[in-house]
Write a protein that holds these residues in place. Structure first.
Motif, PDB file in Angstrom:
ATOM      1  N   TYR A  21       0.859  -1.176   0.000  1.00  0.00           N
ATOM      2  CA  TYR A  21       0.000   0.000   0.000  1.00  0.00           C
ATOM      3  C   TYR A  21       0.902   1.234   0.000  1.00  0.00           C
ATOM      4  O   TYR A  21       1.517   1.576   1.002  1.00  0.00           O
ATOM      5  CB  TYR A  21      -0.920   0.027   1.216  1.00  0.00           C
ATOM      6  N   THR A  22       1.036   1.850  -1.144  1.00  0.00           N
ATOM      7  CA  THR A  22       1.814   3.079  -1.274  1.00  0.00           C
ATOM      8  C   THR A  22       0.989   4.090  -2.050  1.00  0.00           C
ATOM      9  O   THR A  22       0.557   3.803  -3.174  1.00  0.00           O
ATOM     10  CB  THR A  22       3.139   2.834  -2.026  1.00  0.00           C
ATOM     11  N   PRO A  23       0.728   5.254  -1.466  1.00  0.00           N
ATOM     12  CA  PRO A  23      -0.055   6.273  -2.183  1.00  0.00           C
ATOM     13  C   PRO A  23       0.655   6.716  -3.452  1.00  0.00           C
ATOM     14  O   PRO A  23       1.871   6.580  -3.592  1.00  0.00           O
ATOM     15  CB  PRO A  23      -0.159   7.412  -1.165  1.00  0.00           C
ATOM     16  N   LEU A  24      -0.122   7.249  -4.380  1.00  0.00           N
ATOM     17  CA  LEU A  24       0.461   7.789  -5.604  1.00  0.00           C
ATOM     18  C   LEU A  24       1.301   9.020  -5.291  1.00  0.00           C
ATOM     19  O   LEU A  24       1.042   9.725  -4.308  1.00  0.00           O
ATOM     20  CB  LEU A  24      -0.650   8.175  -6.580  1.00  0.00           C
ATOM     21  N   PRO A  25       2.316   9.286  -6.128  1.00  0.00           N
ATOM     22  CA  PRO A  25       3.095  10.522  -5.939  1.00  0.00           C
ATOM     23  C   PRO A  25       2.185  11.739  -6.025  1.00  0.00           C
ATOM     24  O   PRO A  25       1.208  11.756  -6.800  1.00  0.00           O
ATOM     25  CB  PRO A  25       4.095  10.481  -7.106  1.00  0.00           C
ATOM     26  N   PRO A  26       2.469  12.774  -5.256  1.00  0.00           N
ATOM     27  CA  PRO A  26       1.585  13.949  -5.247  1.00  0.00           C
ATOM     28  C   PRO A  26       1.528  14.686  -6.574  1.00  0.00           C
ATOM     29  O   PRO A  26       0.582  15.436  -6.819  1.00  0.00           O
ATOM     30  CB  PRO A  26       2.195  14.834  -4.143  1.00  0.00           C
ATOM     31  N   ASP A  27       2.530  14.484  -7.439  1.00  0.00           N
ATOM     32  CA  ASP A  27       2.518  15.189  -8.724  1.00  0.00           C
ATOM     33  C   ASP A  27       1.682  14.464  -9.775  1.00  0.00           C
ATOM     34  O   ASP A  27       1.620  14.911 -10.929  1.00  0.00           O
ATOM     35  CB  ASP A  27       3.941  15.376  -9.245  1.00  0.00           C
ATOM     36  N   THR A  28       1.037  13.370  -9.406  1.00  0.00           N
ATOM     37  CA  THR A  28       0.166  12.654 -10.346  1.00  0.00           C
ATOM     38  C   THR A  28      -1.201  13.316 -10.335  1.00  0.00           C
ATOM     39  O   THR A  28      -2.007  13.113  -9.419  1.00  0.00           O
ATOM     40  CB  THR A  28       0.044  11.173  -9.955  1.00  0.00           C
ATOM     41  N   THR A  29      -1.462  14.132 -11.339  1.00  0.00           N
ATOM     42  CA  THR A  29      -2.730  14.861 -11.424  1.00  0.00           C
ATOM     43  C   THR A  29      -3.540  14.352 -12.606  1.00  0.00           C
ATOM     44  O   THR A  29      -3.024  13.688 -13.507  1.00  0.00           O
ATOM     45  CB  THR A  29      -2.481  16.366 -11.591  1.00  0.00           C
ATOM     46  N   LEU A  30      -4.818  14.684 -12.588  1.00  0.00           N
ATOM     47  CA  LEU A  30      -5.705  14.270 -13.668  1.00  0.00           C
ATOM     48  C   LEU A  30      -5.270  14.869 -14.998  1.00  0.00           C
ATOM     49  O   LEU A  30      -5.215  14.176 -16.019  1.00  0.00           O
ATOM     50  CB  LEU A  30      -7.138  14.685 -13.336  1.00  0.00           C
ATOM     51  N   GLU A  31      -4.919  16.150 -14.998  1.00  0.00           N
ATOM     52  CA  GLU A  31      -4.557  16.821 -16.252  1.00  0.00           C
ATOM     53  C   GLU A  31      -3.271  16.252 -16.836  1.00  0.00           C
ATOM     54  O   GLU A  31      -3.188  15.987 -18.045  1.00  0.00           O
ATOM     55  CB  GLU A  31      -4.400  18.328 -16.013  1.00  0.00           C
ATOM     56  N   SER A  32      -2.250  16.057 -15.996  1.00  0.00           N
ATOM     57  CA  SER A  32      -0.991  15.512 -16.512  1.00  0.00           C
ATOM     58  C   SER A  32      -1.159  14.081 -16.996  1.00  0.00           C
ATOM     59  O   SER A  32      -0.537  13.674 -17.981  1.00  0.00           O
ATOM     60  CB  SER A  32       0.087  15.569 -15.418  1.00  0.00           C
ATOM     61  N   THR A  33      -2.009  13.315 -16.328  1.00  0.00           N
ATOM     62  CA  THR A  33      -2.238  11.928 -16.745  1.00  0.00           C
ATOM     63  C   THR A  33      -2.955  11.870 -18.080  1.00  0.00           C
ATOM     64  O   THR A  33      -2.610  11.062 -18.950  1.00  0.00           O
ATOM     65  CB  THR A  33      -3.046  11.185 -15.674  1.00  0.00           C
ATOM     66  N   LEU A  34      -3.944  12.722 -18.271  1.00  0.00           N
ATOM     67  CA  LEU A  34      -4.654  12.749 -19.554  1.00  0.00           C
ATOM     68  C   LEU A  34      -3.709  13.163 -20.681  1.00  0.00           C
ATOM     69  O   LEU A  34      -3.721  12.556 -21.770  1.00  0.00           O
ATOM     70  CB  LEU A  34      -5.838  13.713 -19.479  1.00  0.00           C
ATOM     71  N   ASP A  35      -2.913  14.192 -20.437  1.00  0.00           N
ATOM     72  CA  ASP A  35      -1.970  14.648 -21.471  1.00  0.00           C
ATOM     73  C   ASP A  35      -0.994  13.533 -21.838  1.00  0.00           C
ATOM     74  O   ASP A  35      -0.704  13.311 -23.022  1.00  0.00           O
ATOM     75  CB  ASP A  35      -1.218  15.874 -20.965  1.00  0.00           C
TER      76      ASP A  35
END
Length: 477
Positions: A272-286
């Motif tokens: 159980y490791t949270p996602l990195p804080p820089d993983t955002t919806l906008e960056s993932t879609l791009d």
């Protein structure tokens, strides 16, 4: 939660944990899971078994499972063969543009009736000539100087090869996510078996405690009967979980190409490791629109359809080519002389019975289909990314609550056992507390599986599952 994490790929029903239960006063036998993760006939869940089963039990890590799957999974094998088929089609289209060179040595025996061709009545000329031999050794070449249609078809074939190669990369992404999910599912099965064995031990201890107190005359027989029913119900649930776990292992072995009958144990747990804080919806879609192989394959198919349509329109244009041959000919090998011919021609279409117009219509319809598929895929990617983020947020919160609830349920069980031992209450309170612990364990396992499955779905949605999941597994070893 586990279902939505994978069903968005269109891969078939997913075996998920039992849904969280709303009440502690449920029946002793808890909801059952389903191990049917693969849709019938889905090649992503098939493989080419490799090697021979050994008597030793194999320690299978998640990274080891992924490595085997990327070598032996059936979807990847068929995808590679499809690339070969598309490359063959590209070579076939290229052959129409390249020179066609051949050599043809020959010997022919002939006898000619000149009278049949109107040569008769000439003094000194017989009406029948021969028999005689003709020796001919000749090379010929045919060269296309200009054919816009064939050139367009070749360019379209190149794009179709690129699409097939992207499709293989996309298949690798799907295989990585499916095998990861199968592994996590088996890990959850292990956790269920271990938690249920603890439940059986607890219920057995409660039964023996109730039996001892009945023999001492401090509790009625109904307490013993209630404890025995609970104990047997927990044993029944353990038998079910053990069977489910074995089937989950079979599903995993089938997808990664293990030899039939090979025994193995899971060497990794469920981190159980949270996602990195820089993983955002906008960056993932791009990133998904730039890197997802299925999206790039769809773009390549659109380009191929555009080139095919242009090639079809070029059917109205003239084409040009050259045919030439050179060789030696004579009536004997010792009396041969060189000869050659060269012809350049331009073919100008005038009337073709509507064939070109039909080709253009068909190519235009195919192009519209490809564009519609690309637009649909773009919307699908958006939905997959957003769904993965929703699942991650929900599952992460569920894990936090489940951890706290598990600790509280165990405290509740300890207090109920103490109250029963002190004679303050009957063992109904103990049975209810046992079921509360079972419910809390199940919800914790289900939430942890859902969280990790949602992470796998997210990296699949953004198009880097193979790299990201491997890094994620290495960090946990």
């Amino acid at each position: 939660m586990g279902i939505s994490a994978i069903a968005c790929f269109g891969q078939g029903p997913v075996s998920a944990a039992p849904p969280p239960r709303a009440s502690q006063d449920t029946a002793p036998v808890r909801p059952r899971t389903s191990t049917t993760l693969a849709a019938q006939g889905d090649r992503t869940f098939g493989s080419i078994p490799s090697g021979t089963a050994t008597p030793e039990t194999l320690d299978l890590t998640m990274e080891g499972a992924l490595s085997r799957a990327l070598r032996y999974n059936l979807a990847l094998t068929e995808g590679s063969e499809n690339v070969r088929i598309q490359r063959a089609a590209r070579l076939r289209a290229l052959s129409l543009l390249l020179p066609n060179v051949a050599a043809r040595p020959s010997i022919a025996g002939q006898q000619v009736n000149l009278a049949a061709f109107g040569f008769s009545g000439f003094p000194g000329m017989p009406s029948v000539v021969g028999p005689f031999n003709v020796y001919d050794a000749r090379g010929s070449a045919s060269v296309t100087l200009l054919n816009v249609r064939d050139l367009g078809n070749y360019r379209a074939a190149r794009e179709e090869v690129a699409a097939a190669e992207f499709a293989v990369k996309d298949a690798r992404e799907q295989v990585v996510v499916i095998v990861t999910t199968l592994y996590l599912q088996a890990v959850a099965g292990t956790a269920r078996v271990e938690a249920q064995r603890s439940q059986v031990a607890t219920a057995g201890a409660a039964y023996r405690q109730a039996l001892a107190r009945k023999d001492a005359g401090t509790v009625p027989g109904i307490d013993v009967l209630r404890a025995q029913v609970q104990w047997q119900a927990e044993q029944q649930q353990l038998i079910f979980y053990e069977g489910e776990f074995e089937k989950q292992k079979l599903n995993l072995a089938r997808a990664i190409g293990l030899p039939p009958g090979q025994t193995f144990r899971l060497a990794d747990g469920a981190p159980y490791t949270p996602l990195p804080p820089d993983t955002t919806l906008e960056s993932t879609l791009d990133r998904a629109y730039r890197e997802r192989s299925d999206y790039r394959a769809a773009e390549a198919l659109v380009r191929a359809a555009e080139l095919s349509k242009s090639a079809a329109r070029a059917g109205f244009l003239p084409s040009a080519g050259v045919d030439a041959n050179y060789g030696v000919i004579g009536n004997s090998p010792a009396r041969m002389h060189g000869s050659f011919s060269v012809a350049a021609a331009v073919n100008i279409p005038i009337f073709q019975g509507g064939r070109v117009r039909a080709d253009v219509e068909a190519a235009d319809a195919a192009l519209r289909q490809r564009r519609a598929e690309l637009d649909d895929l773009r919307g699908k990617i958006d939905a997959e990314v957003r769904t993965a983020f929703v699942d991650l947020t929900s599952a992460s919160r569920q894990v936090d609550v489940a951890v706290q609830n598990t600790a509280l349920a165990r405290q509740q069980l300890e207090q109920a056992q103490d109250r029963f031992a002190a004679g303050v209450t009957n063992n109904l309170e103990v049975v209810q507390a046992q079921q509360a612990v079972a419910l809390a364990n199940e919800n914790h396992i289900a939430a942890l599986y859902a969280f990790n499955a949602a992470k796998a779905a997210l990296v699949r949605a953004r198009g880097d599952a193979e790299q990201s999941i491997k890094d994620y597994v290495r960090r946990k070893q």
